[in-house]
Design an enzyme around this catalytic site. Structure first.
Site, PDB file in Angstrom:
ATOM      1  N   ASP A 197     -10.024  -5.545  -4.583  1.00 47.02           N
ATOM      2  CA  ASP A 197      -9.190  -4.558  -3.879  1.00 47.02           C
ATOM      3  C   ASP A 197      -9.917  -2.961  -3.592  1.00 47.02           C
ATOM      4  O   ASP A 197     -10.043  -2.686  -5.027  1.00 47.02           O
ATOM      5  CB  ASP A 197      -7.941  -3.785  -4.105  1.00 47.02           C
ATOM      6  CG  ASP A 197      -6.345  -2.940  -3.620  1.00 47.02           C
ATOM      7  OD1 ASP A 197      -7.562  -2.201  -2.328  1.00 47.02           O
ATOM      8  OD2 ASP A 197      -5.554  -2.980  -3.372  1.00 47.02           O
TER       9      ASP A 197
ATOM     10  N   HIS B 181      -7.198  -5.400   0.018  1.00 48.97           N
ATOM     11  CA  HIS B 181      -6.245  -5.297  -0.091  1.00 48.97           C
ATOM     12  C   HIS B 181      -5.582  -5.881   0.626  1.00 48.97           C
ATOM     13  O   HIS B 181      -4.449  -5.299   1.154  1.00 48.97           O
ATOM     14  CB  HIS B 181      -6.811  -3.422   0.254  1.00 48.97           C
ATOM     15  CG  HIS B 181      -5.887  -2.561   0.244  1.00 48.97           C
ATOM     16  ND1 HIS B 181      -4.578  -1.880  -0.868  1.00 48.97           N
ATOM     17  CD2 HIS B 181      -4.713  -1.903   1.726  1.00 48.97           C
ATOM     18  CE1 HIS B 181      -3.895  -0.962  -0.315  1.00 48.97           C
ATOM     19  NE2 HIS B 181      -4.041  -0.671   1.231  1.00 48.97           N
TER      20      HIS B 181
ATOM     21  N   SER C 204       1.270  -1.586  -0.018  1.00 48.35           N
ATOM     22  CA  SER C 204      -0.201  -0.254   0.257  1.00 48.35           C
ATOM     23  C   SER C 204       0.567   1.705  -0.159  1.00 48.35           C
ATOM     24  O   SER C 204       1.713   1.247  -0.925  1.00 48.35           O
ATOM     25  CB  SER C 204      -0.898  -0.146   1.261  1.00 48.35           C
ATOM     26  OG  SER C 204      -2.143   1.011   1.212  1.00 48.35           O
TER      27      SER C 204
END
Length: 276
Positions: free
Chosen positions: A227, A256, A97
């Site tokens: 995601d 995610h 991320s």
């Protein structure tokens, strides 16, 4: 475990496990978490004989709660300070991320010999926010909403995110893990509210296009098609296309936070890439 001190006197906390002469893997966590989010991966690669290192980004976890420096250039500079202090060479850098953005910025400017490979998992590059050059991005209002929720009631916001979109626990047929939700909340609340607030701008508005173009080492881009935080179509495939030596591996229906929900699949895939 230890700390290093940066040029602006910021203390960066890090874990360093495994043989000193082992192949080094450096893990970069997502927002608003800490090095603890990598526990599953660190234990897995430790068992394979690797030296595993993970740090808490400034303002996160056990690192200094600074008033300034909550931007990608400073995050990358902190990584330089860490890797220089530990004299890490031929390391594999893995970012999730926001940590994927940190990896892209760091690897693009790293000294020769410091990096062997990189992995971007559910990562924010090339750029998240919608703008003229990125019409498929998320509207700025989405990130304004994050900031408003954090400022109003950070503790509740840090329950809502993992309970909902982060792990897709809000989707039909997805089994909820209260342990993962509680772990997410605890990591988030250990960090500084100002750092997390400003980091939203860093992860959503920083454009990593030129960073990706500069990277020469092999890069594995891993992204789940379901995601809800960093949408697949505007991230993974685009990053892989910009990289000189990039490869996209897509995971159908994965969320995610797939490093936690599907570690049994992702960890061996990362290992196979490292061993190539």
């Amino acid at each position: 475990m230890g700390t290093i001190t940066t040029s602006d006197d910021t203390s960066i906390f890090y874990k360093d496990w495994g043989p000193r002469d082992g192949q080094v893997i450096v893990f970069h966590h997502g927002w608003p978490l800490s090095a603890d989010d990598w526990d599953t991966q660190m234990l897995y690669f430790l068992s394979k004989g690797y030296r595993v290192i993970a740090h808490d980004r400034r303002g996160h976890g056990r690192s200094s709660q600074t008033a300034t420096g909550h931007d990608m250039d400073t995050y990358a500079a902190d990584v330089v300070a860490l890797t220089d202090t530990l004299d890490l060479k031929d390391a594999v850098h893995i970012g999730h991320s926001t940590g994927g953005g940190e990896v892209a910025r760091y690897v693009a400017q790293a000294e020769p010999g410091r990096i062997s490979k990189a992995v971007l998992v559910s990562a924010v590059p090339p750029v998240m926010v919608k703008k003229e050059s990125n019409p498929e991005g998320l509207p700025i209002e989405v990130f304004d909403g994050f900031r408003a929720a954090l400022a109003a009631n950070r503790a509740q916001f840090y329950i809502d995110v993992p309970t909902g979109p982060f792990y897709n626990f809000d989707q039909p047929g997805v089994e909820k893990s209260q342990g993962l939700i509680d772990r997410w909340w605890l990591q988030g609340m250990l960090g500084a509210a100002n750092a997390h607030y400003e980091c939203i701008k860093a992860f959503s508005e920083t454009d990593f296009t030129e960073d990706l173009k500069k990277i020469e080492v092999p890069v594995l881009v891993m992204h789940g098609t379901a995601d809800q935080v960093v949408p697949y179509a505007d991230s993974g495939p685009k990053s892989a296309e910009l990289l000189r030596n990039g490869r996209l591996k897509s995971y159908d229906g994965y969320p995610h936070g797939m490093l936690s929900t599907h570690a049994d699949v992702l960890n061996p895939d990362i290992l196979a890439f490292i061993l190539e």
